[in-house]
Design a protein around this motif. Structure first.
Motif, PDB file in Angstrom:
ATOM      1  N   GLN A 149       0.827  -1.213   0.000  1.00 25.60           N
ATOM      2  CA  GLN A 149       0.000   0.000   0.000  1.00 25.60           C
ATOM      3  C   GLN A 149       0.858   1.259   0.000  1.00 25.60           C
ATOM      4  O   GLN A 149       0.459   2.297  -0.509  1.00 25.60           O
ATOM      5  N   ARG A 150       2.067   1.155   0.556  1.00 22.62           N
ATOM      6  CA  ARG A 150       2.973   2.317   0.615  1.00 22.62           C
ATOM      7  C   ARG A 150       3.836   2.430  -0.630  1.00 22.62           C
ATOM      8  O   ARG A 150       4.633   3.347  -0.763  1.00 22.62           O
ATOM      9  N   PHE A 151       3.702   1.445  -1.508  1.00 22.32           N
ATOM     10  CA  PHE A 151       4.567   1.360  -2.683  1.00 22.32           C
ATOM     11  C   PHE A 151       3.984   2.105  -3.878  1.00 22.32           C
ATOM     12  O   PHE A 151       4.614   2.209  -4.918  1.00 22.32           O
ATOM     13  N   LEU A 152       2.751   2.590  -3.752  1.00 26.17           N
ATOM     14  CA  LEU A 152       2.113   3.309  -4.850  1.00 26.17           C
ATOM     15  C   LEU A 152       2.827   4.633  -5.093  1.00 26.17           C
ATOM     16  O   LEU A 152       3.261   5.304  -4.149  1.00 26.17           O
ATOM     17  N   PRO A 193      24.602 -18.057 -16.183  1.00 26.33           N
ATOM     18  CA  PRO A 193      24.305 -16.764 -15.547  1.00 26.33           C
ATOM     19  C   PRO A 193      23.183 -16.054 -16.304  1.00 26.33           C
ATOM     20  O   PRO A 193      23.164 -16.053 -17.539  1.00 26.33           O
ATOM     21  N   ILE A 194      22.268 -15.465 -15.564  1.00 22.29           N
ATOM     22  CA  ILE A 194      21.146 -14.758 -16.194  1.00 22.29           C
ATOM     23  C   ILE A 194      20.777 -13.536 -15.360  1.00 22.29           C
ATOM     24  O   ILE A 194      20.848 -13.564 -14.124  1.00 22.29           O
ATOM     25  N   LEU A 195      20.435 -12.478 -16.056  1.00 19.08           N
ATOM     26  CA  LEU A 195      19.960 -11.265 -15.398  1.00 19.08           C
ATOM     27  C   LEU A 195      18.491 -11.078 -15.759  1.00 19.08           C
ATOM     28  O   LEU A 195      18.135 -10.973 -16.932  1.00 19.08           O
ATOM     29  N   PHE A 196      17.628 -11.056 -14.749  1.00 20.06           N
ATOM     30  CA  PHE A 196      16.207 -10.799 -14.970  1.00 20.06           C
ATOM     31  C   PHE A 196      15.957  -9.297 -14.862  1.00 20.06           C
ATOM     32  O   PHE A 196      16.273  -8.684 -13.841  1.00 20.06           O
ATOM     33  N   GLU A 197      15.421  -8.727 -15.928  1.00 22.48           N
ATOM     34  CA  GLU A 197      14.991  -7.330 -15.915  1.00 22.48           C
ATOM     35  C   GLU A 197      13.470  -7.333 -15.823  1.00 22.48           C
ATOM     36  O   GLU A 197      12.786  -7.725 -16.763  1.00 22.48           O
ATOM     37  N   ILE A 198      12.960  -6.925 -14.679  1.00 21.73           N
ATOM     38  CA  ILE A 198      11.531  -7.081 -14.394  1.00 21.73           C
ATOM     39  C   ILE A 198      10.838  -5.731 -14.367  1.00 21.73           C
ATOM     40  O   ILE A 198      11.220  -4.825 -13.624  1.00 21.73           O
ATOM     41  N   GLU A 199       9.819  -5.618 -15.219  1.00 24.21           N
ATOM     42  CA  GLU A 199       8.980  -4.409 -15.222  1.00 24.21           C
ATOM     43  C   GLU A 199       7.720  -4.706 -14.410  1.00 24.21           C
ATOM     44  O   GLU A 199       7.013  -5.672 -14.674  1.00 24.21           O
ATOM     45  N   ALA A 200       7.457  -3.857 -13.411  1.00 22.83           N
ATOM     46  CA  ALA A 200       6.305  -4.086 -12.532  1.00 22.83           C
ATOM     47  C   ALA A 200       5.474  -2.805 -12.414  1.00 22.83           C
ATOM     48  O   ALA A 200       6.023  -1.719 -12.217  1.00 22.83           O
ATOM     49  N   ASN A 201       4.165  -2.979 -12.558  1.00 20.23           N
ATOM     50  CA  ASN A 201       3.230  -1.869 -12.381  1.00 20.23           C
ATOM     51  C   ASN A 201       2.675  -1.945 -10.958  1.00 20.23           C
ATOM     52  O   ASN A 201       1.976  -2.890 -10.597  1.00 20.23           O
ATOM     53  N   THR A 202       2.988  -0.942 -10.146  1.00 22.39           N
ATOM     54  CA  THR A 202       2.601  -0.975  -8.734  1.00 22.39           C
ATOM     55  C   THR A 202       1.096  -0.816  -8.530  1.00 22.39           C
ATOM     56  O   THR A 202       0.607  -1.021  -7.413  1.00 22.39           O
ATOM     57  N   ARG A 203       0.372  -0.470  -9.596  1.00 25.10           N
ATOM     58  CA  ARG A 203      -1.080  -0.281  -9.453  1.00 25.10           C
ATOM     59  C   ARG A 203      -1.891  -1.503  -9.888  1.00 25.10           C
ATOM     60  O   ARG A 203      -3.118  -1.506  -9.771  1.00 25.10           O
ATOM     61  N   LEU A 204      -1.192  -2.533 -10.394  1.00 27.61           N
ATOM     62  CA  LEU A 204      -1.913  -3.745 -10.778  1.00 27.61           C
ATOM     63  C   LEU A 204      -2.368  -4.512  -9.538  1.00 27.61           C
ATOM     64  O   LEU A 204      -1.728  -4.450  -8.486  1.00 27.61           O
ATOM     65  N   GLU A 205      -3.475  -5.242  -9.696  1.00 26.07           N
ATOM     66  CA  GLU A 205      -3.907  -6.139  -8.628  1.00 26.07           C
ATOM     67  C   GLU A 205      -3.140  -7.458  -8.788  1.00 26.07           C
ATOM     68  O   GLU A 205      -3.471  -8.291  -9.627  1.00 26.07           O
ATOM     69  N   ASN A 244      28.671 -11.251 -21.403  1.00 24.93           N
ATOM     70  CA  ASN A 244      28.769 -12.699 -21.208  1.00 24.93           C
ATOM     71  C   ASN A 244      27.686 -13.223 -20.259  1.00 24.93           C
ATOM     72  O   ASN A 244      27.960 -13.986 -19.336  1.00 24.93           O
ATOM     73  N   ILE A 245      26.443 -12.788 -20.537  1.00 23.31           N
ATOM     74  CA  ILE A 245      25.337 -13.168 -19.652  1.00 23.31           C
ATOM     75  C   ILE A 245      24.022 -13.158 -20.435  1.00 23.31           C
ATOM     76  O   ILE A 245      23.871 -12.402 -21.402  1.00 23.31           O
ATOM     77  N   TRP A 246      23.098 -14.034 -20.051  1.00 26.89           N
ATOM     78  CA  TRP A 246      21.751 -14.007 -20.617  1.00 26.89           C
ATOM     79  C   TRP A 246      20.932 -12.911 -19.927  1.00 26.89           C
ATOM     80  O   TRP A 246      21.066 -12.704 -18.721  1.00 26.89           O
ATOM     81  N   ILE A 247      20.108 -12.218 -20.708  1.00 26.67           N
ATOM     82  CA  ILE A 247      19.236 -11.173 -20.156  1.00 26.67           C
ATOM     83  C   ILE A 247      17.792 -11.526 -20.504  1.00 26.67           C
ATOM     84  O   ILE A 247      17.440 -11.674 -21.677  1.00 26.67           O
ATOM     85  N   ALA A 248      16.967 -11.691 -19.477  1.00 26.11           N
ATOM     86  CA  ALA A 248      15.548 -12.036 -19.664  1.00 26.11           C
ATOM     87  C   ALA A 248      14.688 -10.860 -19.231  1.00 26.11           C
ATOM     88  O   ALA A 248      14.811 -10.378 -18.101  1.00 26.11           O
ATOM     89  N   LYS A 249      13.841 -10.395 -20.152  1.00 22.06           N
ATOM     90  CA  LYS A 249      12.940  -9.282 -19.831  1.00 22.06           C
ATOM     91  C   LYS A 249      11.569  -9.832 -19.458  1.00 22.06           C
ATOM     92  O   LYS A 249      10.920 -10.506 -20.260  1.00 22.06           O
ATOM     93  N   LEU A 250      11.159  -9.565 -18.231  1.00 24.90           N
ATOM     94  CA  LEU A 250       9.894 -10.057 -17.700  1.00 24.90           C
ATOM     95  C   LEU A 250       8.979  -8.891 -17.358  1.00 24.90           C
ATOM     96  O   LEU A 250       9.435  -7.792 -17.034  1.00 24.90           O
ATOM     97  N   VAL A 251       7.672  -9.161 -17.408  1.00 22.27           N
ATOM     98  CA  VAL A 251       6.676  -8.158 -17.024  1.00 22.27           C
ATOM     99  C   VAL A 251       5.741  -8.786 -15.999  1.00 22.27           C
ATOM    100  O   VAL A 251       5.200  -9.875 -16.237  1.00 22.27           O
ATOM    101  N   LEU A 252       5.587  -8.113 -14.875  1.00 25.94           N
ATOM    102  CA  LEU A 252       4.648  -8.583 -13.860  1.00 25.94           C
ATOM    103  C   LEU A 252       3.234  -8.559 -14.425  1.00 25.94           C
ATOM    104  O   LEU A 252       2.827  -7.597 -15.070  1.00 25.94           O
ATOM    105  N   CYS A 253       2.485  -9.632 -14.220  1.00 22.12           N
ATOM    106  CA  CYS A 253       1.114  -9.642 -14.727  1.00 22.12           C
ATOM    107  C   CYS A 253       0.143 -10.084 -13.643  1.00 22.12           C
ATOM    108  O   CYS A 253       0.532 -10.687 -12.641  1.00 22.12           O
TER     109      CYS A 253
END
Length: 537
Positions: A149-152, A193-205, A244-253
């Motif tokens: 709730q404080r993260f909005l 080795p992998i780097l997760f790049e995560i996009e998150a919308n703080t207003r999603l339920e 020298n690393i895998w990059i995975a782009k993720l989206v919070l759903c």
């Protein structure tokens, strides 16, 4: 043999490197990958169902009332795991002395045995260890929910990063699952080795997640924590030659994207507001974990419960159902009779729970081939449930299906089909289309059409049943084996012996993995296999 060395110091270095790799796996964020494409639907959709049942398990843990004994149980497990390790034992003692719900995230983020044991249990889905962690999981969930709730913020989109090592197998599954889903649950082996790049919308339920920097053990670090079971969509995976690393782009759903959402929501709503050991035992029985289920029923019975506690006959219900599914019909009868006797002394004779006892007794009589007594008890249950629950209820549908089973066993196919169709009508009205109870009904109807020689209609119903089961049940579930067996029998009737053998073998594999060799289902499927193999000679 992993390696051959000539000198002791080389062996020490190799062991140290192996231990480092092992810790990378154990400390990694556990993950599961889900893909909705048809070409991989059998394996991955089955794993979707495992994810759904695991989520229901966690939901039950979170809704449980926790006591001081919960912490003692966890502390004892940690002490056993780290016997002789004085540094970790001191930390465990500190945890026992100082833990409060407000420190749950702080303890989870501390690089110690608590974090390691919990992450390992999540990775391998060790349900017993996770049960011991139930109060900590609940407290983390509660803290994250409060912090969310404080993260909005004005700009709702945040980008966070997570670097770790994952197995080549897991990486390949992710690469083949672009636009599929990934959930925080389980991994292992051959590290990349992998780097997760995560996009998150703080207003999603979504499930709770939040910035925990002020709660973490490492206060100087900026850190966002996602609760287990959080779902992300895989947008892209590329390899960076430069880094020298895998990059995975993720989206919070949101969970609305999950194809089992309607089934999951229905089952989640069926869970009582405050769960207990009965809830846990029932869930484990439903997924075929008979040994674990029995343990929790016995655990509750071993407590000092009042003689009129409603959970006592419910435990005997569960133990009776497990005995029945194991083929131990005498023990099943004793358990269900005990539950019925208790209820008849403490409840009114038209109470819903007495209807449950009558239905269970009917099941045992049917399994033993005593069809007249089976019908008598089923009709007693049906009368009570129609009066107390109304026409459109799952228990009423179960009863019609059970009555249909008896008439099928008595070769009265029209009467059986009549009851199965009532069952189907109720299920279609009250259940989501992918619910496993519907699969049971389709299987029953398929059996009747097969015995009437209407093979196309029979196959259509079996196919509907199997499609639902592969999505909604663990792959080793007995109900899936029964459907494969039915399909195999249909192919045998139509002289397609190779296909019959294929399906019988699938059924046999599941039966052998979950049942003793003396179980009637195991004996029957082995007879079917011998018969078809003889025909093929």
């Amino acid at each position: 043999i992993r390696t051959v060395v000539k000198h002791a110091h080389e062996l020490i270095v190799q062991i140290a490197n192996d231990q480092t790799d092992r810790e990378k796996i154990e400390n990694a964020t556990p993950l599961s990958v889900f893909n909705r494409t048809e070409k991989t639907c059998v394996d991955l959709k089955t794993e979707n169902s495992i994810f759904m049942w695991f989520e229901l398990f966690i939901e039950i843990l979170i809704r449980m009332k926790h006591t001081e004994t919960s912490r003692k149980e966890l502390v004892d497990i940690c002490k056993i795991n780290y016997e002789g390790n004085h540094i970790q034992l001191d930390i465990i003692e500190e945890f026992d002395r100082t833990y409060t719900p407000s420190k749950a995230i702080e303890w989870y983020t501390r690089a110690c045995c608590i974090y390691k044991i919990l992450n390992k249990a999540l990775r391998i889905k060790d349900l017993d260890i996770l049960f011991a962690f139930r109060f900590l999981i609940t407290d983390i969930f509660t803290q994250l929910k409060q912090e969310q709730q404080r993260f909005l913020r004005d700009d709702p989109i945040i980008i966070v990063y997570r670097g770790q090592a994952i197995s080549m197998m897991e990486l390949n599954r992710m690469k083949s699952s672009i636009d599929g889903f990934i959930a925080t649950n389980t991994i292992g082996g051959d590290l990349q080795p992998i780097l997760f790049e995560i996009e998150a919308n703080t207003r999603l339920e979504t499930k709770p997640f939040a910035n925990i920097s002020h709660l973490s053990y490492f206060r100087q670090e900026e850190e966002v924590l996602f609760i287990l079971g959080t779902i992300f969509r895989i947008n892209n995976i590329v390899y960076s030659q430069k880094q020298n690393i895998w990059i995975a782009k993720l989206v919070l759903c949101t969970e609305n994207d999950d194809e089992l959402k309607t089934v999951f929501d229905y089952m989640k709503n069926e869970i009582v507001e405050e769960t207990d050991l009965i809830s846990l035992g029932n869930l484990l029985w439903e997924i075929g974990e008979f040994g674990k289920s029995e343990k929790y029923y016995h655990r509750l019975l071993n407590m000092e419960l009042p003689t009129n506690d409603v959970n006592i006959p419910r435990c005997y219900d569960g133990l009776g159902s497990i005995a029945k599914d194991k083929g131990d019909y005498e023990n099943a009868f004793i358990r269900h009779k005990t539950a019925l006797d208790i209820r008849l002394k403490t409840l009114s004779h038209n109470h819903c729970d007495i209807g449950n006892s009558y239905n269970c007794m009917g099941e045992v009589y049917r399994k033993k081939g005593d069809y007249d007594n089976a019908l008598e008890y089923y009709y007693k249950a049906l009368k009570i449930w129609l009066n107390t629950l109304g026409n459109d209820h799952r228990r009423v549908s179960w009863c019609y299906n059970n009555i249909g089973n008896v008439y099928e066993n008595k070769n009265q196919y029209e009467q059986a089909l009549f009851n199965y169709n009532i069952d189907l009508k109720i299920c279609q009205k009250i259940l989501p289309s992918g619910h496993p109870d519907l699969a049971c009904t389709y299987n029953s109807i398929g059996n009747i059409y097969s015995k009437k020689g209407e093979y196309d209609l029979s196959f259509d119903n079996y196919e509907k049943a199997l499609k639902i089961q592969l999505k909604s049940l663990p792959s080793s579930h007995q109900l899936i084996a029964e459907t494969y067996e039915n399909i195999g029998a249909l192919y045998e009737l139509t002289n397609k012996l190779d296909l019959a053998l294929l399906n019988y073998n699938k059924a046999a594999q599941i039966f052998h993995s979950s049942l003793p060799l003396t179980h009637p289902d195991v004996i029957q499927i082995e007879n079917f296999l011998r018969r078809v193999n003889d025909k093929l000679k």
